[in-house]
Design an enzyme around this catalytic site. Structure first.
Site, mmCIF file in Angstrom:
data_model
loop_
_atom_site.group_PDB
_atom_site.id
_atom_site.type_symbol
_atom_site.label_atom_id
_atom_site.label_comp_id
_atom_site.label_asym_id
_atom_site.label_seq_id
_atom_site.Cartn_x
_atom_site.Cartn_y
_atom_site.Cartn_z
ATOM 1 N N GLU A 148 0.835 -1.198 0.000
ATOM 2 C CA GLU A 148 0.000 0.000 0.000
ATOM 3 C C GLU A 148 0.877 1.258 0.000
ATOM 4 O OE1 GLU A 148 -2.873 -0.363 -0.727
ATOM 5 O OE2 GLU A 148 -4.276 1.007 0.245
ATOM 6 N N THR A 201 -6.918 10.110 -4.195
ATOM 7 C CA THR A 201 -6.787 9.881 -2.756
ATOM 8 C C THR A 201 -5.984 10.981 -2.082
ATOM 9 O OG1 THR A 201 -6.844 7.534 -3.198
ATOM 10 C CG2 THR A 201 -6.048 8.189 -1.035
#
Lengths: 327, 327
Positions: A148, A201
């Site tokens: 991630e 994001t």
């Protein structure tokens, strides 16, 4: 919690599989009120990784489908292959084992549904399966978090944890990763709608203020505590009362067209709650029963269509298993 | 949730008791990490109210013991009698029924152990019992909160809720009061020490900043969620990992002499956690088993004695019943 420190694992070279195909699920981070700590997996959408053992050592990407050409084929730049390589290096196998990867994305990128997490988890679950499961899911988790970090520049577990563990997960601690699986009431469904608008994001994160009012934080943690209790009790009314986000939603909702109209539609359709999935722009209606989730998502999609916004719709139970081996 | 709106209740005047004697427990608000939302009751200390039905209508205080003369005997100024009067007025009985109250405080005032809550809850539980229980505990709760407002100028449920309901309570919502009883692991004990130093609740509240860092709030609500899960699972290790207060303790601990030394002592004695009870100055060691709670509290008290600070010590299981009728 397992760290990334080098460990000795038993790998039986005679029993390494030739190939494996793995599906890993999309995830709804935050679960409305639990910013940065809660998330759940859904049955679909999700991503698929087919992994093949080959003679030539190293990790390579054979193909990527469903990404509209947005993801790198370079094995060092692609998150999935980079994670697989990281795990092989950890196991001391980087010069001995060769694998090739076919990644099929069955879900949109940048949707707020944990797209990179689904790919990362599929890849790491696949290599671990190929090797005969030397690592437990708990031991795999830090590699998923590193994946991630590679994908988003932010080593966060709120998507990878539910994608890997399945169900509803609580990330109690981030510095010392502490992932707790919470119970999943059997009738809990998600009606997800992904409007075709772009909300990166990073931008969604930057909007959020560094400081918050303590009284709002108290409201938020009262709700989070209520939600956890509601999950343990399968108390849908308590779940509904608790799933309010007074801190993050007011800021992020600005980026999502028709947000409050969609919220009204979802609640009028009988949803327990409605909010943003991760950092958006996907939105989610949490409902008791598939019919209500479907009704809410369908009406939301119709509303968006009427406002000339294309969207994808996904209706799913909470996925309690995490990744699965296909066919 | 029941409101304070006027309602019709069935009171059988032939079955009103002549007298009743009630004990209500002290409470530990916040439960380390759950500022303003969590609290639990203990078996002792607590307060006692004896209530007598008399011919002359109205509510009067006969006597108060154990308060060193600090509480008013004037029935309109005393919180206990004022609450009882409020309930009788709510029931339309203020001109018909007469009661007299003997309040015996078995716990210190201004200790951070919910002293006013224990008295208020004992008084309201007593009058409700005297009348044949026309109100449920849930219906009594708003009156207890009003009592707290009279006593502290702050209508807060974090002490009255556990005092009335017993056990561990979550105040999910304050504006629309929403009290949830959480499970109590059977081996959970509290070792409480009340150092004889003065920390008025108002001062302790004023020290707290209006704004907090979002990242600290995230840590706090991860811990609160972890604690709730730990209570449901009777997972003492998770309870221990979760019971940290990164937001309020650093500020309030300044007001409590030897706080960090006491914390070290408690944790070295094997406590699961240690922190401030309510707004202090009482401190609490949460432990698995009575022996550890006793050990922690005893060593803390010895440390305070060595530093010329007098203290009271209370070791108790979590009280799961709330108020009880005596003799």
């Amino acid at each position: 919690m397992e760290s990334l420190e080098k460990k000795q694992y038993q790998i039986d070279f005679n029993n390494i599989l030739d190939h494996v195909r793995v599906f890993a699920p999309a995830t709804v981070a935050n679960m409305i009120c639990g910013f940065d700590v809660l998330g759940f997996a859904v049955d679909h959408p999700g991503d698929e990784v087919a992994m093949y053992r080959v003679a030539q050592p190293g990790v390579r990407i054979r193909s990527i489908a469903g990404d509209d050409g947005r993801l790198p084929l370079d094995a060092d730049k692609n998150t999935v292959s980079a994670c697989v390589k990281m795990l092989l290096t950890h196991l001391g196998l980087q010069d001995e084992l060769g694998v090739e990867i076919e990644l099929t994305k069955h879900m949109p990128i940048g949707s707020g549904l944990g797209s990179s997490s689904a790919s990362t988890v599929a890849g790491l679950f696949a290599i671990n399966t190929l090797l005969g499961n030397p690592l437990s899911k708990t031991a795999l988790m830090p590699f998923c978090v590193e994946g991630e970090r590679l994908a988003c520049g932010h080593g966060h577990a709120d998507n990878v944890a539910p994608a890997l563990m399945g169900g509803i997960t609580l990330i109690r601690g981030h510095n010392h990763l502490d992932v707790i699986s919470l119970p999943v009431p059997t009738e809990l469904y998600a009606g997800i709608v992904f409007p075709q608008v772009d909300v990166p994001t990073r931008d969604a994160r930057q909007l959020i203020k560094e400081k918050v009012l303590l009284k709002d934080a108290v409201t938020q943690w009262g709700n989070i505590a209520g939600l956890v209790a509601g999950l343990y009790e399968s108390d849908y009314d308590l779940i509904s009362r608790s799933m309010h986000d007074v801190l993050i939603e007011p800021t992020r909702a600005i980026l999502i067209p028709e947000f409050y109209e969609m919220k009204s539609i979802a609640l009028a359709a009988g949803a327990l709650s409605f909010g943003i999935s991760g950092s958006g722009p996907s939105v989610v209606a949490i409902a008791k029963g598939e019919a209500v989730a479907m009704q809410a998502a369908t009406e939301i999609q119709q509303h968006l269509t009427a406002h000339d916004i294309d969207s994808f719709k996904y209706v799913s139970a909470v996925n309690v298993h995490g990744p699965k081996i296909l066919g």
